[in-house]
Design an enzyme around this catalytic site. Structure first.
Site, PDB file in Angstrom:
ATOM      1  N   LYS A   1       0.845  -1.189   0.000  1.00 56.90           N
ATOM      2  CA  LYS A   1       0.000   0.000   0.000  1.00 56.90           C
ATOM      3  C   LYS A   1       0.884   1.243   0.000  1.00 56.90           C
ATOM      4  O   LYS A   1       1.591   1.518   0.957  1.00 56.90           O
ATOM      5  CB  LYS A   1      -0.926   0.014   1.223  1.00 56.90           C
ATOM      6  CG  LYS A   1      -1.802   1.270   1.317  1.00 56.90           C
ATOM      7  CD  LYS A   1      -2.757   1.198   2.488  1.00 56.90           C
ATOM      8  CE  LYS A   1      -2.039   1.256   3.824  1.00 56.90           C
ATOM      9  NZ  LYS A   1      -1.404   2.578   4.040  1.00 56.90           N
TER      10      LYS A   1
ATOM     11  N   HIS B   1       5.547   3.727  -5.166  1.00 53.23           N
ATOM     12  CA  HIS B   1       5.771   5.071  -5.716  1.00 53.23           C
ATOM     13  C   HIS B   1       6.954   5.774  -5.051  1.00 53.23           C
ATOM     14  O   HIS B   1       7.411   6.806  -5.536  1.00 53.23           O
ATOM     15  CB  HIS B   1       4.499   5.934  -5.619  1.00 53.23           C
ATOM     16  CG  HIS B   1       4.124   6.351  -4.231  1.00 53.23           C
ATOM     17  ND1 HIS B   1       2.932   6.007  -3.654  1.00 53.23           N
ATOM     18  CD2 HIS B   1       4.768   7.092  -3.294  1.00 53.23           C
ATOM     19  CE1 HIS B   1       2.857   6.518  -2.440  1.00 53.23           C
ATOM     20  NE2 HIS B   1       3.965   7.173  -2.204  1.00 53.23           N
TER      21      HIS B   1
END
Length: 366
Positions: free
Chosen positions: A267, A271
């Site tokens: 989660k 990125h």
């Protein structure tokens, strides 16, 4: 004297210049919108309107938020901007405003409703529009002119603050942590509320980089048959206030190995890393899960650029989020860029399910 609009005498060049000036000035002063929103949140204006049943006059808002009566013209200016920009609504109310005229009643919109109450996203506003997030962008020209070097800061955030976004010292930043917690909670509710099938046939799951385990605990509560574990760095696990219960906490490093499970949950992890490091992490995930026909998969929650409706607000939000990620040495990715990473890590297929705007659940299969 009247303002004359003689459209026949206005050249296309003049029209273009008017639009150009409007666009430039919109960008020059666009920082005022988030500052106005932050001010409204810190005053408690959304909560005040909510507390009045969803509609409140300027006098109501001032009374409930402690705004001095001499500042009512300034408050009106603030509310006018936030109404024009769509964060609040305004209606004519049957309320006398001094001279007997109907006073405007301000209402919540879907967007301002998101920052109401203790479960709202007000901390995201405080953090995203606060000095910790904003100050690095003043150093962006210097950052872009600086060549990467081993001894140089690894991110724009580090250049400004002297530490990375992920430094343990940030654990004391209540606004930063509150923003992360609020966004995480909203995502958990969106995933479990409308897309719980992602977890339905699993018997075990490990949440890598799962912090204090809020997502894993929610999954364990919704699916008691799924054995959930959280793996994070030793100092994070050591500081977990309520380790135990239905969720197991494991200290580890995702760049070395990941505990075996039917599924690995990532989660908002990938990125933060460049492509090579993402491939390394995903290869360890692949080693930890069984084959696809035995239920093995990696579950990723991330923004997939270009996956949602491409109106101006969504497109600009995605690009602004991507630029913010560069500030913390992160990367925003389009679908084809995610696909390249999955392929390089040895995965055979993937499925993207949008769950909250451009934020999606990506199921990646070995």
């Amino acid at each position: 004297m009247a303002l004359v609009h003689d459209h026949e005498e206005v050249s296309s060049h003049e029209e273009d210049m008017v639009e150009a000036f409007a666009l430039l000035y919109h960008h020059v002063f666009s920082y005022i919108k988030p500052m106005a929103l932050k001010c409204a949140v810190e005053l408690g204006i959304p909560d005040a309107i909510h507390g009045r049943g969803g509609a409140a006059t300027l006098a109501d808002i001032a009374a409930d938020t402690g705004v001095h009566e001499a500042r009512l013209p300034d408050l009106r200016c603030l509310m006018k901007l936030l109404t024009t920009s769509g964060l609040f609504g305004a209606t004519a109310a049957a309320v006398a405003d001094g001279g007997g005229e109907a006073a405007a009643a301000y209402t919540l919109t879907a967007a301002s409703s998101l920052v109401v109450g203790p479960r709202g996203l007000s901390n995201i506003v405080r953090f995203g529009d606060g000095p910790v997030s904003l100050s690095p962008f003043f150093d962006m020209p210097a950052w872009l002119r600086t060549a990467p070097a081993p001894e140089a800061p690894k991110s724009l955030f580090e250049l400004t603050h002297g530490r990375s976004r992920w430094d343990p010292a940030n654990a004391d930043d209540e606004t930063m942590n509150g923003a992360a917690f609020a966004e995480s909670r909203l995502l958990i509710e969106a995933v479990l509320g409308g897309h719980g099938d992602v977890f339905r046939r699993l018997t075990s799951l490990v949440d890598v980089g799962g912090g204090h385990g809020s997502f894993a605990k929610a999954i364990a509560a919704a699916f008691p048959n799924v054995r959930c574990a959280v793996m994070d760095l030793p100092h994070v696990v050591a500081d977990t206030p309520d380790a135990g219960g239905d969720v197991q906490f494991v200290a580890g490093d995702m760049f070395e190995s990941i505990p075996p499970a039917d599924a690995v949950l990532l989660k908002y992890v990938l990125h933060c890393w460049d492509d090579n490091n993402c491939v390394k992490i995903l290869k360890h995930c692949k080693d930890a899960i069984p084959a696809r026909d035995a239920g093995g998969k990696v579950i990723i929650t991330e923004m997939v650029l270009g996956s949602g409706p491409r109106d101006t607000n969504v497109a600009e939000t995605e690009e602004m989020h991507s630029l913010f990620l560069t500030c913390i040495s992160g990367i925003g990715r389009e679908e084809h860029e995610w696909k390249n990473i999955f392929t390089d890590a040895g995965f055979s297929d993937y499925k993207i399910t949008p769950v909250m705007g451009p934020i999606s659940v990506i199921e990646v299969y070995p």
